[in-house]
Design a protein around this motif. Sequence first.
Motif, mmCIF file in Angstrom:
data_model
loop_
_atom_site.group_PDB
_atom_site.id
_atom_site.type_symbol
_atom_site.label_atom_id
_atom_site.label_comp_id
_atom_site.label_asym_id
_atom_site.label_seq_id
_atom_site.Cartn_x
_atom_site.Cartn_y
_atom_site.Cartn_z
ATOM 1 N N GLU A 10 0.858 -1.178 0.000
ATOM 2 C CA GLU A 10 0.000 0.000 0.000
ATOM 3 C C GLU A 10 0.894 1.228 0.000
ATOM 4 O O GLU A 10 1.954 1.235 0.637
ATOM 5 N N GLU A 32 0.422 5.206 0.925
ATOM 6 C CA GLU A 32 -0.508 6.163 1.520
ATOM 7 C C GLU A 32 0.105 7.545 1.550
ATOM 8 O O GLU A 32 1.286 7.704 1.845
ATOM 9 N N TYR A 90 4.744 10.385 1.305
ATOM 10 C CA TYR A 90 4.064 9.100 1.147
ATOM 11 C C TYR A 90 4.777 8.043 1.968
ATOM 12 O O TYR A 90 5.990 8.095 2.139
ATOM 13 N N SER A 131 -5.170 7.020 -5.445
ATOM 14 C CA SER A 131 -5.564 8.267 -4.781
ATOM 15 C C SER A 131 -6.208 9.253 -5.751
ATOM 16 O O SER A 131 -5.929 10.443 -5.713
#
Length: 74
Positions: free
Chosen positions: A6, A8, A14, A67
């Motif tokens: 993942e 994020e 990030y 995103s």
Amino acid sequence: MKERFEVEATEGGYRVIDPAGMIVATVQRRHQAFEFVRDWDGRVHLQWARTVIANQTVPCDFSPEHSGFGAGAS
């Protein structure tokens, strides 16, 4: 099968999270996070959305997103 990581967004950049939920990297830019995952021989977990061209959805076609941004070959 390759591991799915993942990526994020955080306030400062990030973070890359491995399948066990551990943060393995924190970087400033999205492409750096994707490169990190690639270097670990992994894959980034992406969302799939309907492909839209000229405000029209394309039947039976989907595009990867991360995103809210298109992810994939340009």
